[in-house]
Design an enzyme around this catalytic site. Structure first.
Site, PDB file in Angstrom:
ATOM      1  N   TYR A 106     -18.834  14.647  12.006  1.00 31.28           N
ATOM      2  CA  TYR A 106     -18.087  15.864  11.653  1.00 31.28           C
ATOM      3  C   TYR A 106     -18.951  17.047  12.082  1.00 31.28           C
ATOM      4  CZ  TYR A 106     -15.031  18.676   8.574  1.00 31.28           C
ATOM      5  OH  TYR A 106     -14.148  19.594   8.070  1.00 31.28           O
ATOM      6  N   ARG A 158      -8.225  25.966  19.337  1.00 31.01           N
ATOM      7  CA  ARG A 158      -9.295  26.653  18.574  1.00 31.01           C
ATOM      8  C   ARG A 158     -10.119  25.571  17.880  1.00 31.01           C
ATOM      9  NH1 ARG A 158     -11.090  25.980  14.156  1.00 31.01           N
ATOM     10  NH2 ARG A 158      -9.881  26.971  12.544  1.00 31.01           N
ATOM     11  N   LYS A 176     -11.717  14.175  11.315  1.00 34.37           N
ATOM     12  CA  LYS A 176     -11.070  14.491  10.027  1.00 34.37           C
ATOM     13  C   LYS A 176     -10.527  13.213   9.387  1.00 34.37           C
ATOM     14  CE  LYS A 176     -11.176  19.137  10.031  1.00 34.37           C
ATOM     15  NZ  LYS A 176     -11.557  20.039   8.957  1.00 34.37           N
ATOM     16  N   GLU A 247      -4.321  21.067  12.548  1.00 33.20           N
ATOM     17  CA  GLU A 247      -5.759  21.320  12.587  1.00 33.20           C
ATOM     18  C   GLU A 247      -6.162  22.027  13.873  1.00 33.20           C
ATOM     19  OE1 GLU A 247      -7.833  20.137   9.918  1.00 33.20           O
ATOM     20  OE2 GLU A 247      -9.201  21.561  10.859  1.00 33.20           O
ATOM     21  N   ASP A 248      -6.913  23.067  13.735  1.00 34.71           N
ATOM     22  CA  ASP A 248      -7.552  23.748  14.867  1.00 34.71           C
ATOM     23  C   ASP A 248      -6.570  24.167  15.961  1.00 34.71           C
ATOM     24  OD1 ASP A 248      -9.756  23.417  13.322  1.00 34.71           O
ATOM     25  OD2 ASP A 248     -11.001  22.474  14.855  1.00 34.71           O
ATOM     26  N   ASP A 270      -4.815  22.840   7.486  1.00 36.32           N
ATOM     27  CA  ASP A 270      -6.123  22.686   6.861  1.00 36.32           C
ATOM     28  C   ASP A 270      -6.969  23.944   6.991  1.00 36.32           C
ATOM     29  OD1 ASP A 270      -8.309  21.234   5.774  1.00 36.32           O
ATOM     30  OD2 ASP A 270      -9.062  20.849   7.792  1.00 36.32           O
ATOM     31  N   ASP A 271      -6.898  24.601   8.133  1.00 36.47           N
ATOM     32  CA  ASP A 271      -7.754  25.767   8.373  1.00 36.47           C
ATOM     33  C   ASP A 271      -7.342  26.949   7.505  1.00 36.47           C
ATOM     34  OD1 ASP A 271      -9.371  24.649  10.594  1.00 36.47           O
ATOM     35  OD2 ASP A 271      -7.385  24.433  11.471  1.00 36.47           O
ATOM     36  N   ASN A 410     -18.049  27.441  11.862  1.00 36.81           N
ATOM     37  CA  ASN A 410     -18.592  26.195  12.419  1.00 36.81           C
ATOM     38  C   ASN A 410     -18.544  26.240  13.936  1.00 36.81           C
ATOM     39  OD1 ASN A 410     -18.823  24.911   9.839  1.00 36.81           O
ATOM     40  ND2 ASN A 410     -16.603  24.701   9.839  1.00 36.81           N
ATOM     41  N   ASN A 454     -16.829  23.743   3.017  1.00 35.94           N
ATOM     42  CA  ASN A 454     -16.053  23.194   4.141  1.00 35.94           C
ATOM     43  C   ASN A 454     -14.821  22.512   3.581  1.00 35.94           C
ATOM     44  OD1 ASN A 454     -15.215  21.275   6.305  1.00 35.94           O
ATOM     45  ND2 ASN A 454     -16.970  22.199   7.337  1.00 35.94           N
TER      46      ASN A 454
HETATM   47  N1  LIG Z   1     -15.845  26.117   6.615  1.00 35.84           N
HETATM   48  C1  LIG Z   1     -14.601  25.736   6.792  1.00 35.84           C
HETATM   49  O1  LIG Z   1     -14.065  24.884   6.087  1.00 35.84           O
HETATM   50  C2  LIG Z   1     -13.813  26.343   7.897  1.00 35.84           C
HETATM   51  C3  LIG Z   1     -14.401  27.138   8.820  1.00 35.84           C
HETATM   52  N2  LIG Z   1     -13.647  27.698   9.805  1.00 35.84           N
HETATM   53  C4  LIG Z   1     -14.362  28.455  10.815  1.00 35.84           C
HETATM   54  O2  LIG Z   1     -13.977  29.798  10.768  1.00 35.84           O
HETATM   55  C5  LIG Z   1     -14.016  30.342  12.070  1.00 35.84           C
HETATM   56  C6  LIG Z   1     -12.705  31.057  12.330  1.00 35.84           C
HETATM   57  O3  LIG Z   1     -11.634  30.161  12.224  1.00 35.84           O
HETATM   58  P1  LIG Z   1     -10.133  30.723  12.134  1.00 35.84           P
HETATM   59  O4  LIG Z   1     -10.003  31.699  11.048  1.00 35.84           O
HETATM   60  O5  LIG Z   1      -9.249  29.565  12.117  1.00 35.84           O
HETATM   61  O6  LIG Z   1     -10.027  31.440  13.539  1.00 35.84           O
HETATM   62  P2  LIG Z   1      -9.043  32.607  13.970  1.00 35.84           P
HETATM   63  O7  LIG Z   1      -9.086  32.638  15.428  1.00 35.84           O
HETATM   64  O8  LIG Z   1      -7.754  32.451  13.269  1.00 35.84           O
HETATM   65  O9  LIG Z   1      -9.759  33.917  13.373  1.00 35.84           O
HETATM   66  C7  LIG Z   1     -10.938  34.443  13.879  1.00 35.84           C
HETATM   67  C8  LIG Z   1     -11.017  35.867  13.393  1.00 35.84           C
HETATM   68  O10 LIG Z   1     -12.296  36.382  13.713  1.00 35.84           O
HETATM   69  C9  LIG Z   1     -12.103  37.701  14.197  1.00 35.84           C
HETATM   70  N3  LIG Z   1     -13.233  38.151  15.010  1.00 35.84           N
HETATM   71  C10 LIG Z   1     -13.569  37.794  16.260  1.00 35.84           C
HETATM   72  N4  LIG Z   1     -14.656  38.471  16.649  1.00 35.84           N
HETATM   73  C11 LIG Z   1     -15.006  39.280  15.616  1.00 35.84           C
HETATM   74  C12 LIG Z   1     -16.033  40.225  15.407  1.00 35.84           C
HETATM   75  N5  LIG Z   1     -16.950  40.478  16.352  1.00 35.84           N
HETATM   76  N6  LIG Z   1     -16.084  40.858  14.212  1.00 35.84           N
HETATM   77  C13 LIG Z   1     -15.169  40.605  13.243  1.00 35.84           C
HETATM   78  N7  LIG Z   1     -14.180  39.719  13.403  1.00 35.84           N
HETATM   79  C14 LIG Z   1     -14.099  39.067  14.570  1.00 35.84           C
HETATM   80  C15 LIG Z   1     -10.825  37.611  15.004  1.00 35.84           C
HETATM   81  O11 LIG Z   1     -10.343  38.928  15.226  1.00 35.84           O
HETATM   82  P3  LIG Z   1      -8.926  39.258  15.916  1.00 35.84           P
HETATM   83  O12 LIG Z   1      -7.913  38.959  14.840  1.00 35.84           O
HETATM   84  O13 LIG Z   1      -9.031  40.689  16.234  1.00 35.84           O
HETATM   85  O14 LIG Z   1      -8.820  38.336  17.084  1.00 35.84           O
HETATM   86  C16 LIG Z   1      -9.979  36.782  14.051  1.00 35.84           C
HETATM   87  O15 LIG Z   1      -9.381  37.582  13.077  1.00 35.84           O
HETATM   88  C17 LIG Z   1     -14.316  29.185  13.012  1.00 35.84           C
HETATM   89  O16 LIG Z   1     -15.686  29.198  13.324  1.00 35.84           O
HETATM   90  C18 LIG Z   1     -14.028  27.968  12.205  1.00 35.84           C
HETATM   91  O17 LIG Z   1     -14.861  26.891  12.536  1.00 35.84           O
HETATM   92  C19 LIG Z   1     -12.296  27.524   9.898  1.00 35.84           C
HETATM   93  C20 LIG Z   1     -11.661  26.725   9.006  1.00 35.84           C
HETATM   94  C21 LIG Z   1     -12.392  26.023   7.969  1.00 35.84           C
HETATM   95  C1  LIG Z   2     -13.892  22.930   9.083  1.00 36.16           C
HETATM   96  C2  LIG Z   2     -12.801  23.291   9.956  1.00 36.16           C
HETATM   97  O1  LIG Z   2     -11.681  22.852   9.755  1.00 36.16           O
HETATM   98  C3  LIG Z   2     -13.036  24.190  11.049  1.00 36.16           C
HETATM   99  O2  LIG Z   2     -14.143  24.692  11.190  1.00 36.16           O
HETATM  100  O3  LIG Z   2     -12.092  24.406  11.801  1.00 36.16           O
HETATM  101 MG   LIG Z   3     -10.427  23.099  11.410  1.00 37.58          MG
END
Ligand SMILES: NC(=O)C1=CN([C@@H]2O[C@H](COP(=O)(O)OP(=O)(O)OC[C@H]3O[C@@H](n4cnc5c(N)ncnc54)[C@H](OP(=O)(O)O)[C@@H]3O)[C@@H](O)[C@H]2O)C=CC1
Ligand SMILES: CC(=O)C(=O)O
Ligand SMILES: [Mg+2]
Length: 549
Positions: A106, A158, A176, A247-248, A270-271, A410, A454
């Site tokens: 993972y 993504r 997963k 997912e993703d 999930d995200d 991540n 996570n």
């Molecule tokens: N720990 C966990 O369980 C999880 C972690 N994650 C992690 O979270 C991260 C984002 O995932 P997710 O939300 O799905 O992705 P998205 O693409 O949906 O969102 C990313 C966001 O980050 C913003 N962004 C990009 N660059 C910047 C910057 N320089 N400053 C501020 N904001 C910025 C984007 O802005 P804009 O809207 O303007 O494009 C967007 O709103 C990934 O790394 C993923 O691995 C995700 C799910 C679960």
């Molecule tokens: C943990 C997870 O789902 C992600 O980083 O996208």
């Molecule tokens: Mg994910």
């Protein structure tokens, strides 16, 4: 002795292979673990060396080999090969060594594995359905020889914070689902990873000789929607009642798909939703340490996408449960995106951000947003590695006696800060959680044990509860129940060492409790297939697969 058999779909003939075919069937194979009696009865004589090994000895041998490998990627490949050879042994090794193995199957290793997927590709796992298969998806699903109860599907756009990895993103549904079986005992035979290969816009992959996917740009618009819809219809027809986890997906697709299917099919994202529950549970734990109430917090997100708005929405619901009005609760949650603070009147704001567009003068950078809004918690979900700079962390520590700092992006390279930085720059006062694992940190004579915020703490149990009850839908109430249950699993000893989540070796117990809580919501809301059992926990536990011969 009973001959090992697959739990095939009722429409399929029961399949009981013998001899070499049995040794090559990962769901039934025991390798050198087959007993003398089994070797005689199942036509295995001659195919195996004379020594009969216990499962424990086999597992020890796997670990010795694994630990001798020089890199995490090689360990990933070795574990994958075991998974393809002998599933029971694979899951035994994962379950008994979860702290050591989870980071290898993972995040963070799965991120690197997806980046190198073409190079390390050996046996396919799950179903690859490409845009060229339009009109034939039902036919492809009919090739799957098992009755799937759980599908994790991605289109690879993504992958973690690594962007568009196209068909190489298949490592994520595979990883997963491994956690589903290891952490919540969903039978591996019931798990189906699916890659919807609609192309990739990643030029590097399009030019990579070893790329495994469709070598074309992503299909978009109506063609994309129709393709996913064909998959959803075919999957639900092939496997009635199947739970489908998105997912993703990139956020333009993720929100749309969730809203399109959530009121009609057993699906969740999930995200958006799983991440929301794990983050809320972490906040509850942090508040047990600093003595605060959720309703009094100001939460500032770095990021305004799936994870950020998913978390913010659940936090708002939880704040409302503590007595705030919706407007008051919304006002306590702020988003920043690639263009700065999300505020009212900003042009071209996407729908999912609008609830959080508050009256405020424009602010371009995160540090200024912190100084202006004075958050009690910052949550990083933007995949911008290192964005929580020493100055950000120091400012949070100036504003708060115990600042809440969650670096959830991540894999590790995308984390907003390391655990070491979080503790160092707040003088050990940060209440910290991380998306990918970090080792304990020793600072000023104290050892801090950060744990992972996570969604892997959430989705296994939610899936278990939904599948055990035959739930028609997966609801936000289930994720709220999961968050509370996870938070209740955190002990005083955990909090004492700065851990906001329970220890990973307790994950099956935690998943069972979450499963029972989710099942409770399903029965209360008339979403379950049958009458409620008296003992919900015993009921879900009875459904859990245990990897033993
Ligand atoms: N720990 C966990 O369980 C999880 C972690 N994650 C992690 O979270 C991260 C984002 O995932 P997710 O939300 O799905 O992705 P998205 O693409 O949906 O969102 C990313 C966001 O980050 C913003 N962004 C990009 N660059 C910047 C910057 N320089 N400053 C501020 N904001 C910025 C984007 O802005 P804009 O809207 O303007 O494009 C967007 O709103 C990934 O790394 C993923 O691995 C995700 C799910 C679960
Ligand atoms: C943990 C997870 O789902 C992600 O980083 O996208
Ligand atoms: Mg994910």
């Amino acid at each position: 002795m009973t001959q090992p058999q697959r739990m095939s779909a009722p429409t399929l003939p029961t399949y009981s292979p013998r001899g070499l075919a049995l040794l090559r069937d990962p769901l039934l194979n025991k390798g050198t673990g087959f007993t003398e009696q089994e070797r005689d009865a199942l036509g295995l004589r001659g195919f195996l060396p004379a020594g009969v090994m216990s499962m424990q000895a086999q597992a020890e041998r796997i670990l010795v080999n694994l630990r001798s490998l020089p890199s995490d990627l090689e360990k990933y490949v070795a574990l994958n090969a075991l998974h393809d050879r002998n599933e029971a042994l694979f899951f035994r090794v994962v379950c008994d060594n979860i702290d050591e193995i989870q980071p290898l199957i993972y995040t963070p290793t799965v991120g690197l594995a997806c980046q190198k997927y073409g190079l390390i590709f050996q046996r396919p796992r799950g179903l690859f359905i490409s845009a060229n298969d339009r009109g034939r998806i039902a036919e492809i699903l009919a090739n799957w020889p098992y009755r799937a109860k759980l599908i994790v599907v991605t289109d690879g756009e993504r992958i973690l914070g690594l962007g568009d990895l196209g068909a190489n993103g298949m490592g994520i549904p595979v990883g997963k689902l491994s956690l589903y079986s290891a952490c919540a005992g969903i039978h591996p035979e019931e798990c189906l990873p699916v890659m919807l290969d609609v192309g990739t816009n990643n030029e590097e992959l399009l030019n990579d000789a070893y790329y495994i996917g469709l070598r074309q740009k992503r299909i978009t618009g109506a063609a994309y929607d129709a393709f996913v819809d064909e998959f959803m219809t075919a999957a639900r027809a092939a496997f009635p009642g199947v739970l489908i986890q998105f997912e993703d997906f990139a956020n333009h697709a993720a929100f749309k798909l969730l809203h399109k299917y959530r009121d009609d099919a057993c699906v969740f994202n999930d995200d958006i939703q799983g991440t929301a529950a794990v983050a809320l549970a972490g906040l509850f734990s942090a508040l047990r340490i600093n003595g605060g109430k959720l309703r009094d917090q100001t939460v500032l997100f770095l990021g305004a996408g799936e994870a950020a708005t998913g978390i913010a929405d659940l936090v708002v619901s939880a704040m409302m449960a503590e007595g705030l009005s919706e407007a008051e609760a919304l006002r306590r949650n702020w988003l920043t995106d690639s263009r700065g603070l999300v505020i009212k009147g900003r042009e071209n704001l996407h729908g999912h951000k609008l609830r959080y567009a508050h009256e405020q003068a424009p602010i371009g950078d995160f540090l200024t947003a912190i100084k202006t809004l004075k958050p009690t918690a910052i949550i990083g979900v933007a995949a911008v590695g290192g964005a929580f700079t020493p100055e950000v962390l120091q400012t949070m520590a100036e504003l708060n006696e115990r600042p809440i700092v969650f670096a959830l992006s991540n894999p590790t390279s995308k984390a907003e800060c390391s655990a070491e930085a979080a503790y160092r720059y707040t003088k050990g006062r940060a209440l910290f959680a991380c998306g990918s694992p970090y080792d304990p940190v020793r600072l000023d004579g104290k050892t801090f044990v950060p744990r992972q915020g996570n969604n892997s703490y959430i989705f296994p149990g939610v899936g278990l509860g939904a599948i055990a009850t035959g739930a028609r839908l997966v609801t936000d109430e289930m994720f709220m129940a999961a968050a509370h249950t996870l938070a209740n699993c955190v002990t005083g000893a955990d909090l004492e060492q700065g851990s906001l989540y329970p220890a990973l070796p307790r994950i099956r117990e935690v998943s069972a409790l979450i499963g029972a809580a989710v099942a409770g919501v399903a029965y209360q809301n008339g979403l379950a297939a049958g009458p409620a059992p008296n003992d919900l926990l015993g009921f879900v536990e009875s459904k859990m697969y245990d990897a033993r011969y």
